[in-house]
Design a protein around this motif. Structure first.
Motif, PDB file in Angstrom:
ATOM      1  N   PHE A   7       0.840  -1.207   0.000  1.00 36.88           N
ATOM      2  CA  PHE A   7       0.000   0.000   0.000  1.00 36.88           C
ATOM      3  C   PHE A   7       0.871   1.252   0.000  1.00 36.88           C
ATOM      4  CE2 PHE A   7      -1.988   3.328   2.591  1.00 36.88           C
ATOM      5  CZ  PHE A   7      -3.125   3.586   1.836  1.00 36.88           C
ATOM      6  N   THR A   8       1.911   1.252   0.846  1.00 34.62           N
ATOM      7  CA  THR A   8       2.805   2.410   0.926  1.00 34.62           C
ATOM      8  C   THR A   8       3.525   2.637  -0.387  1.00 34.62           C
ATOM      9  OG1 THR A   8       3.123   1.990   3.272  1.00 34.62           O
ATOM     10  CG2 THR A   8       4.737   3.415   2.197  1.00 34.62           C
ATOM     11  N   THR A  11       1.171   3.958  -3.012  1.00 34.44           N
ATOM     12  CA  THR A  11       0.853   5.358  -2.688  1.00 34.44           C
ATOM     13  C   THR A  11       1.960   6.289  -3.138  1.00 34.44           C
ATOM     14  OG1 THR A  11      -0.460   4.701  -0.783  1.00 34.44           O
ATOM     15  CG2 THR A  11       0.353   6.962  -0.819  1.00 34.44           C
ATOM     16  N   PRO A 571      -3.508  11.785  -0.352  1.00 33.05           N
ATOM     17  CA  PRO A 571      -3.107  10.463  -0.830  1.00 33.05           C
ATOM     18  C   PRO A 571      -2.687   9.550   0.318  1.00 33.05           C
ATOM     19  CG  PRO A 571      -2.152  12.168  -2.218  1.00 33.05           C
ATOM     20  CD  PRO A 571      -2.776  12.872  -1.049  1.00 33.05           C
ATOM     21  N   GLY A 572      -3.163   8.331   0.271  1.00 28.01           N
ATOM     22  CA  GLY A 572      -2.791   7.359   1.289  1.00 28.01           C
ATOM     23  C   GLY A 572      -3.620   7.415   2.553  1.00 28.01           C
ATOM     24  N   SER A 573      -4.536   8.373   2.654  1.00 28.24           N
ATOM     25  CA  SER A 573      -5.382   8.442   3.848  1.00 28.24           C
ATOM     26  C   SER A 573      -6.537   7.462   3.728  1.00 28.24           C
ATOM     27  CB  SER A 573      -5.894   9.872   4.059  1.00 28.24           C
ATOM     28  OG  SER A 573      -6.620  10.325   2.942  1.00 28.24           O
ATOM     29  N   ARG A 574      -7.228   7.244   4.851  1.00 29.95           N
ATOM     30  CA  ARG A 574      -8.336   6.297   4.892  1.00 29.95           C
ATOM     31  C   ARG A 574      -9.585   6.998   5.412  1.00 29.95           C
ATOM     32  NH1 ARG A 574      -4.138   4.590   7.544  1.00 29.95           N
ATOM     33  NH2 ARG A 574      -5.115   4.433   9.593  1.00 29.95           N
ATOM     34  N   PRO A 614      -2.008   9.298   6.434  1.00 28.56           N
ATOM     35  CA  PRO A 614      -0.903   8.338   6.536  1.00 28.56           C
ATOM     36  C   PRO A 614      -0.095   8.504   7.826  1.00 28.56           C
ATOM     37  CG  PRO A 614      -1.015   9.203   4.318  1.00 28.56           C
ATOM     38  CD  PRO A 614      -1.989   9.995   5.128  1.00 28.56           C
TER      39      PRO A 614
END
Length: 636
Positions: A7-8, A11, A571-574, A614
């Motif tokens: 995932f990282t 991203t 980017p990369g947040s949930r 992130p």
């Protein structure tokens, strides 16, 4: 663990591609012209940093330090470009043909060239650094798309204000504030140094200003008039050496520091130090029935709550002598062309009661107390002009007649700015209210927003503002010299909260101050560039307001079927959500696919979301009410 690493990795790849595919190359504020070319420049250890002009050496050092920090290697310095070699070239050759503060960037396979002089070259550097992907794998090359950028500011005055009268902040934070400004091409730091609640600048001729005026015996708790008083002495000021240090620090970043010395109102702290500056020196400071108070109520006191107070400077020769003494030291500390003298929210009741003031009105053949204020401002302006400086005042200085050479800062909406421009006075637009340039207002309707002054201001509201009023003729419009955002600190005690209130709204401010109207694009700003800049902040200790999910509105919705296609704002947040009225957390449902929600007749649902970045920072809770004919009652 494998999923997290994958995932990282994905991203990071998407972030770097995102920046390169964006039409503005990830730059805030958007440049005047960006033309992408075929090819790319690979920044690696073989690149030579060429800067033949010694005047550009500081910019070269800043760039090299940035590359060392981000990529883990330093560039070799050179005076000329060797045939066949790759180089970053910093030059002032050709800069004389550029507009003031302008720069040009040309990137080819072999060369990364920045043309500019002084502030222009510095701003070119800021854009260059923003174009580089972040993070960069240590020791690896940095690939940047070939491009030609031509850029210069729309307004010559691009300001940001900080109130240190209500609450003050360490020198290190003031420098950080200046750094943020410079990175986004803001060039005037308006430093609000005196207030009813504290005098924050050392004046050696009048030591009681800091000995007495910089300290209050307590501060209200919560919103005005407060739910109590903390009974804690609050005090502090900046020494003249600290001010010199900050002014020098700012000048190295092409930022002018404008001091504000409030007059004739907002002067309780000065009057507490020197009661003879009041119309009624013998009167105790008035304390309202609703005001919670700490310590003595006798004599003149530094105010402990917020608001507007009747006890203002008396327009006597003693007061003018005092203010001239203060201004002499202020002018010696600040090389700024402008000295801000306030002029706002100065009640006239004490002047109406005062026999001295009424006799002075008759003696000067003035119409009323408003013309007496105009006399006061004009006396101060004449003195400041005699020192080779000019005044700025809040738009109340229009009342009773505008001082001859004054620049007006329009804060009560835009009408004051329009009126001043029509009188051929220079204007800085800084409107409060729905236009949103007062950055102490809340940024969402969430109950999680911290204590604030009230009002509502989002980055998108600020972004939609055009500082040039359409009511003005082209000649009158030329008097709108700039725009400014203001950070008032009644309800801001800490540097972290300033950062929260400032970011990301400052990014929108920078774009309306710098970029041409034709280049503004809210979707590109909010969905392409802003996420990258917030992600960079997320990797630092700097605090910021986390935007709500893209695609979710706080406005209530009516109907039976609802579709929510949400996107993470960084980017990369949930995104986590609930539909059962509980507060969302990382234990709630993770948003992965668009939501389709059906509401039975006569019922309602509430979609609640949070964003987790992130860096594991959590946004406020955002709520969307969906109603299909349910009774109009408060949703729990």
């Amino acid at each position: 663990m494998r999923k997290l690493l994958l995932f990282t990795f994905v991203t990071l790849i998407s972030i770097n591609v995102f920046a390169q595919t964006d039409s503005n190359m990830g730059i805030i504020p958007a440049p005047v012209s960006v033309v992408k070319k075929q090819g790319s420049f690979s920044l690696d250890k073989t690149v030579v940093l060429v800067s033949a002009d010694t005047a550009n050496s500081r910019v070269a050092d800043l760039l090299n330090a940035f590359i060392v920090t981000k990529a883990g290697f330093a560039l070799r310095a050179g005076k000329t470009i060797m045939p066949g070699s790759k180089a970053i070239l910093l030059t002032s050759i050709g800069a004389d043909k550029l507009p003031a503060e302008g720069y040009k960037i040309t990137i080819t396979n072999k060369q990364f060239k920045i043309v500019g002089k002084g502030a222009g070259l510095f701003y070119g550097l800021q854009s260059a650094m923003q174009m580089m992907p972040d993070p960069i794998q240590k020791g690896s090359s940095v690939v940047i798309n070939a491009v030609e950028i031509n850029d210069y500011p729309r307004f010559k005055y691009r300001g940001l204000h900080l109130d240190v009268g209500r609450h003050m902040f360490p020198v290190a934070f003031v420098k950080k504030y200046i750094d943020l400004m410079s990175q986004y091409k803001l060039n005037n730091f308006h430093w609000h140094l005196t207030e009813d609640q504290g005098w924050r600048i050392e004046i050696k001729k009048y030591p009681k200003l800091t000995g007495v005026g910089s300290s209050r015996n307590g501060t209200i708790i919560g919103n005005y008039p407060g739910t109590g008083n903390d009974n804690i002495v609050y005090k502090g000021f900046y020494t003249q050496d600290e001010i010199k240090d900050i002014v020098d620090y700012a000048s190295q970043r092409f930022i002018n520091v404008i001091p504000e010395i409030e007059l004739p109102g907002h002067s309780s702290a000065a009057i507490a130090a020197y009661p003879e500056l009041s119309c009624f020196p013998e009167r105790d400071t008035f304390i309202g029935d609703r005001t919670t108070w700490a310590g003595s109520r006798k004599g003149k006191q530094v105010q402990q709550t917020w608001g507007v107070y009747q006890d203002v400077f008396v327009p006597s020769e003693n007061t003018f002598n005092f203010l001239e003494g203060v201004l002499d030291e202020v002018i010696a500390l600040f090389p700024s062309k402008y000295i801000h003298i306030g002029g706002d929210e100065s009640p006239k009741e004490f002047w109406k009661e005062s026999k001295f003031c009424q006799d002075l009105i008759k003696k000067l053949n003035l119409k009323d107390e408003h013309e007496l204020q105009s006399y006061f401002i004009q006396r101060i302006e004449k003195y400041i002009n005699s020192k080779g400086r000019s005044i700025i005042g809040w738009d109340e200085i229009l009342e009773g007649g505008l001082a001859p050479k004054a620049t007006v800062m329009s804060w009560r909406g835009i009408d004051g700015g329009i009126a001043a421009a029509k009188q051929n006075h220079d204007v800085i637009m800084s409107p409060s209210g729905p236009i949103g340039l007062y950055l102490d207002s809340k940024q969402s309707n969430s109950k999680d927003e911290p204590t604030n002054i009230g009002g509502f201001s989002t980055y998108s509201i600020i972004y939609g503002y055009d500082p040039i009023p359409k009511e003005l003729t082209p000649e009158q419009q030329s008097h709108i010299i700039g725009v400014q955002g203001n950070v008032w600190t009644e309800y801001i005690r800490t540097p972290e909260k300033i950062e929260y209130m400032l970011l990301p709204r400052m990014f929108a401010l920078s774009e309306i101050a710098w970029s041409p109207v034709a280049r503004k694009d809210l979707k590109n700003f909010a969905e392409e560039r802003l996420p990258l800049h917030l992600l960079k902040l997320d990797r630092t200790t700097t605090n910021y307001w986390i935007p709500t999910p893209i695609g979710q509105s706080e406005k209530a919705m009516t109907g039976e079927n609802f579709n929510f296609a949400l996107r993470e704002p960084i980017p990369g947040s949930r995104i986590y959500y609930t539909l059962d009225l509980s507060r969302p957390s990382i234990n709630a449902t993770l948003y992965t696919t668009p939501l389709k929600i059906t509401i039975p007749t006569g019922q309602k649902r509430v979609l609640k979301t949070i964003v987790v970045t992130p860096g594991n920072r959590t946004s406020v809770v955002t709520e969307t009410i969906m109603n299909n004919g349910a009774p109009d009652e408060k949703t729990k």
